[in-house]
Design a protein around this motif. Structure first.
Motif, PDB file in Angstrom:
ATOM      1  N   TYR A   3       5.894  16.897  -0.468  1.00 35.01           N
ATOM      2  CA  TYR A   3       4.776  16.014  -0.811  1.00 35.01           C
ATOM      3  C   TYR A   3       4.520  15.072   0.363  1.00 35.01           C
ATOM      4  O   TYR A   3       5.034  13.965   0.415  1.00 35.01           O
ATOM      5  N   ASP A   4       3.730  15.530   1.296  1.00 32.24           N
ATOM      6  CA  ASP A   4       3.463  14.771   2.521  1.00 32.24           C
ATOM      7  C   ASP A   4       2.475  13.634   2.234  1.00 32.24           C
ATOM      8  O   ASP A   4       1.473  13.835   1.549  1.00 32.24           O
TER       9      ASP A   4
ATOM     10  N   LEU B 124       4.374   5.511  -5.480  1.00 28.89           N
ATOM     11  CA  LEU B 124       4.435   5.576  -6.948  1.00 28.89           C
ATOM     12  C   LEU B 124       3.333   6.466  -7.507  1.00 28.89           C
ATOM     13  O   LEU B 124       3.552   7.240  -8.450  1.00 28.89           O
ATOM     14  N   GLY B 125       2.139   6.363  -6.932  1.00 27.09           N
ATOM     15  CA  GLY B 125       1.033   7.209  -7.378  1.00 27.09           C
ATOM     16  C   GLY B 125       1.311   8.680  -7.146  1.00 27.09           C
ATOM     17  O   GLY B 125       0.972   9.530  -7.973  1.00 27.09           O
TER      18      GLY B 125
ATOM     19  N   ALA C 110       2.284  13.966  -9.193  1.00 28.06           N
ATOM     20  CA  ALA C 110       2.992  15.229  -8.988  1.00 28.06           C
ATOM     21  C   ALA C 110       4.096  15.447 -10.019  1.00 28.06           C
ATOM     22  O   ALA C 110       4.724  16.502 -10.025  1.00 28.06           O
ATOM     23  N   ASP C 111       4.324  14.464 -10.873  1.00 24.58           N
ATOM     24  CA  ASP C 111       5.393  14.503 -11.862  1.00 24.58           C
ATOM     25  C   ASP C 111       6.723  14.851 -11.173  1.00 24.58           C
ATOM     26  O   ASP C 111       7.434  15.764 -11.580  1.00 24.58           O
ATOM     27  N   ALA C 112       6.986  14.108 -10.106  1.00 22.58           N
ATOM     28  CA  ALA C 112       8.192  14.335  -9.311  1.00 22.58           C
ATOM     29  C   ALA C 112       8.973  13.036  -9.203  1.00 22.58           C
ATOM     30  O   ALA C 112       8.431  11.949  -9.392  1.00 22.58           O
ATOM     31  N   GLY C 113      10.228  13.170  -8.881  1.00 18.14           N
ATOM     32  CA  GLY C 113      11.074  11.998  -8.701  1.00 18.14           C
ATOM     33  C   GLY C 113      11.229  11.655  -7.228  1.00 18.14           C
ATOM     34  O   GLY C 113      10.747  12.377  -6.352  1.00 18.14           O
TER      35      GLY C 113
ATOM     36  N   ALA D 252       0.836  -1.206   0.000  1.00 18.51           N
ATOM     37  CA  ALA D 252       0.000   0.000   0.000  1.00 18.51           C
ATOM     38  C   ALA D 252       0.869   1.253   0.000  1.00 18.51           C
ATOM     39  O   ALA D 252       0.595   2.208  -0.751  1.00 18.51           O
ATOM     40  N   VAL D 253       1.913   1.273   0.817  1.00 15.49           N
ATOM     41  CA  VAL D 253       2.811   2.427   0.846  1.00 15.49           C
ATOM     42  C   VAL D 253       3.536   2.564  -0.489  1.00 15.49           C
ATOM     43  O   VAL D 253       3.687   3.680  -1.009  1.00 15.49           O
ATOM     44  N   ALA D 254       3.945   1.452  -1.085  1.00 15.08           N
ATOM     45  CA  ALA D 254       4.615   1.508  -2.389  1.00 15.08           C
ATOM     46  C   ALA D 254       3.672   2.052  -3.458  1.00 15.08           C
ATOM     47  O   ALA D 254       4.080   2.872  -4.298  1.00 15.08           O
TER      48      ALA D 254
END
Length: 140
Positions: free
Chosen positions: A53-54, A35-36, A41-44, A29-31
């Protein structure tokens, strides 16, 4: 006359199997959230580690006691760090599978074996650089 209907069943076999599954599901779930969040957010991974991004921002309808999604978030937040106990559960699962193989029902044997394999994989993934990034994001 015996009170125990199934005296040959090893102690805690079902509890260990359910705990293994719960810890693996929390990791997955955390993974999925990680990834989502990166995709939305189009972030790495490096940007997610900055704290901008909390993970609590992903809970729909806010963080308050009447929100059932907040309770799911809280449960996941408790189970994810407890996943460090996966190697202990996997070790006990291997002991159960080796010692009490014949007395375990087939379904429980399969669940224990799947939990041992998944727990070992999740433990290895936690200590990769990607797993460290995900953990830093979640526990921040």
């Amino acid at each position: 006359m015996s009170v125990d209907a199934l005296p040959d069943r090893p102690p805690l076999a079902r509890t260990v199997a359910v705990a293994q599954v719960a810890l693996v599901v929390a990791f997955l779930a955390v993974a999925a959230l990680w990834l989502g969040r990166m995709v939305s957010a189009d972030a790495g991974p490096a940007e997610l580690r900055t704290g901008a991004y909390d993970p609590k921002d992903l809970v729909p309808f806010g963080m308050h006691g009447w929100n059932p999604f907040m309770w799911l978030y809280g449960l996941t937040a408790l189970l994810y760090p407890a996943g460090l106990a996966s190697p202990l559960l996997a070790g006990y699962g291997v002991v159960l599978l080796a010692r009490d193989r014949r007395s375990l029902p087939r379904g429980l044997r399969a669940l224990l074996l799947a939990g041992v394999v998944a727990g070992a994989m999740v433990t290895v993934l936690r200590f990769t650089p990607v797993g460290a990034d995900m953990q830093a994001w979640w526990l921040d």
